[in-house]
Design an enzyme around this catalytic site. Structure first.
Site, mmCIF file in Angstrom:
data_model
loop_
_atom_site.group_PDB
_atom_site.id
_atom_site.type_symbol
_atom_site.label_atom_id
_atom_site.label_comp_id
_atom_site.label_asym_id
_atom_site.label_seq_id
_atom_site.Cartn_x
_atom_site.Cartn_y
_atom_site.Cartn_z
ATOM 1 N N GLY A 92 3.390 -3.745 -0.918
ATOM 2 C CA GLY A 92 2.899 -4.995 -0.336
ATOM 3 C C GLY A 92 1.392 -4.913 -0.165
ATOM 4 O O GLY A 92 0.789 -3.847 -0.334
ATOM 5 N N LEU A 93 0.797 -6.028 0.185
ATOM 6 C CA LEU A 93 -0.653 -6.084 0.345
ATOM 7 C C LEU A 93 -1.128 -5.240 1.524
ATOM 8 O O LEU A 93 -0.347 -4.906 2.420
ATOM 9 C CB LEU A 93 -1.091 -7.537 0.560
ATOM 10 C CG LEU A 93 -0.852 -8.520 -0.591
ATOM 11 C CD1 LEU A 93 -1.172 -9.945 -0.133
ATOM 12 C CD2 LEU A 93 -1.700 -8.153 -1.805
ATOM 13 N N SER A 94 -2.400 -4.917 1.530
ATOM 14 C CA SER A 94 -2.999 -4.252 2.678
ATOM 15 C C SER A 94 -2.851 -5.160 3.897
ATOM 16 O O SER A 94 -3.120 -6.358 3.826
ATOM 17 C CB SER A 94 -4.490 -3.990 2.404
ATOM 18 O OG SER A 94 -5.113 -3.411 3.533
ATOM 19 N N GLY A 95 -2.391 -4.601 4.998
ATOM 20 C CA GLY A 95 -2.203 -5.403 6.203
ATOM 21 C C GLY A 95 -0.859 -6.098 6.288
ATOM 22 O O GLY A 95 -0.589 -6.824 7.248
ATOM 23 N N SER A 96 -0.009 -5.873 5.293
ATOM 24 C CA SER A 96 1.305 -6.529 5.290
ATOM 25 C C SER A 96 2.248 -5.916 6.319
ATOM 26 O O SER A 96 3.193 -6.574 6.776
ATOM 27 C CB SER A 96 1.936 -6.455 3.896
ATOM 28 O OG SER A 96 2.152 -5.107 3.510
ATOM 29 N N GLY A 97 2.009 -4.662 6.668
ATOM 30 C CA GLY A 97 2.858 -3.995 7.649
ATOM 31 C C GLY A 97 3.690 -2.873 7.081
ATOM 32 O O GLY A 97 4.649 -2.419 7.721
ATOM 33 N N SER A 100 3.185 0.461 6.542
ATOM 34 C CA SER A 100 3.238 1.695 7.323
ATOM 35 C C SER A 100 3.931 1.481 8.668
ATOM 36 O O SER A 100 4.691 2.341 9.135
ATOM 37 C CB SER A 100 1.828 2.245 7.548
ATOM 38 O OG SER A 100 1.236 2.644 6.320
ATOM 39 N N SER A 144 0.671 0.065 -4.091
ATOM 40 C CA SER A 144 1.245 0.191 -5.439
ATOM 41 C C SER A 144 1.313 -1.170 -6.126
ATOM 42 O O SER A 144 2.400 -1.705 -6.336
ATOM 43 C CB SER A 144 2.619 0.865 -5.398
ATOM 44 O OG SER A 144 3.499 0.256 -4.479
#
Length: 203
Positions: free
Chosen positions: A34-39, A41, A108
């Site tokens: 998913g995009l950066s900031g999508s959640g 982690s 990814s």
């Protein structure tokens, strides 16, 4: 004679089946994309905590953490992104071979790289988890200030801004963090693992 001709795979005495029986659950690779900031982690951490409470043996490979060691020195160019995911795929495979439920939280962005990661583990051991969060929401969160820097031209090849993201066409698990709490997202993933008999309610 090439170097590869001098390398022979060393068979291990303790088989994958024995490790699986010892762990009490099936080994799988949960591939969060998913995009950066999508959640990614955040959700992956919540899932791991739930699996740990069920007695599962787990490990979480986080994008930033891996770039501090194993993949230190790789840039965010398309070429290095491919190498980043290739290395992670191979490391994740080792964890799966050890009988663990391993999670990878990486953007990814390229479909081909995710397909390659799926291809190196056994059938049914790769579970693609699409953390589907609209770009506008990811950018409004911007927990690391990366979108602000990307918009200012300070970060080249930033996914969603100046570099593309291949949206998963048929993910195994489709999570919407904009519509669900982290707890609900984690429950959705764990429920999938229980339903598909990867883990039990008390592994």
């Amino acid at each position: 004679m090439s170097q590869d001709e001098n390398i022979v795979w060393h068979a291990q005495t303790v088989s994958r089946d024995k490790k699986q029986q010892h762990k009490g659950h099936k080994p799988v690779l949960l591939w969060y994309t998913g995009l950066s900031g999508s959640g990614k982690s955040t959700v992956a951490n919540a899932v791991e905590a739930k699996l740990f409470s069920l007695g599962c043996h787990t490990y979480l490979l986080d994008g930033d953490n891996v770039r501090m060691g194993l993949n230190k020195g790789l840039t965010f160019s398309d070429e290095d992104r491919v190498e980043n995911i290739r290395r992670i795929s191979e490391v994740a495979k080792l964890f799966v071979d050890a009988g663990l439920i391993v999670s990878t939280a990486f953007i990814s962005p390229f479909k081909a790289d995710r397909a390659q990661a799926r291809s190196i583990v056994n059938e049914g051991e790769f579970i693609e988890v699409f953390i589907d969060t609209p770009l506008a929401i990811c950018e409004s969160r911007d927990p690391k200030g990366l979108y602000k820097k990307a918009r200012a031209g300070e970060i080249p090849n930033f996914t969603g801004i100046s570099s593309s993201f291949d949206v998963p066409e048929n993910p195994d698990i489709h999570v919407h963090t904009a519509e669900q709490t982290i707890e609900q997202c984690a429950d959705q993933i764990v429920d999938y693992l229980i339903k598909n008999k990867i883990v039990g309610t008390s592994s």
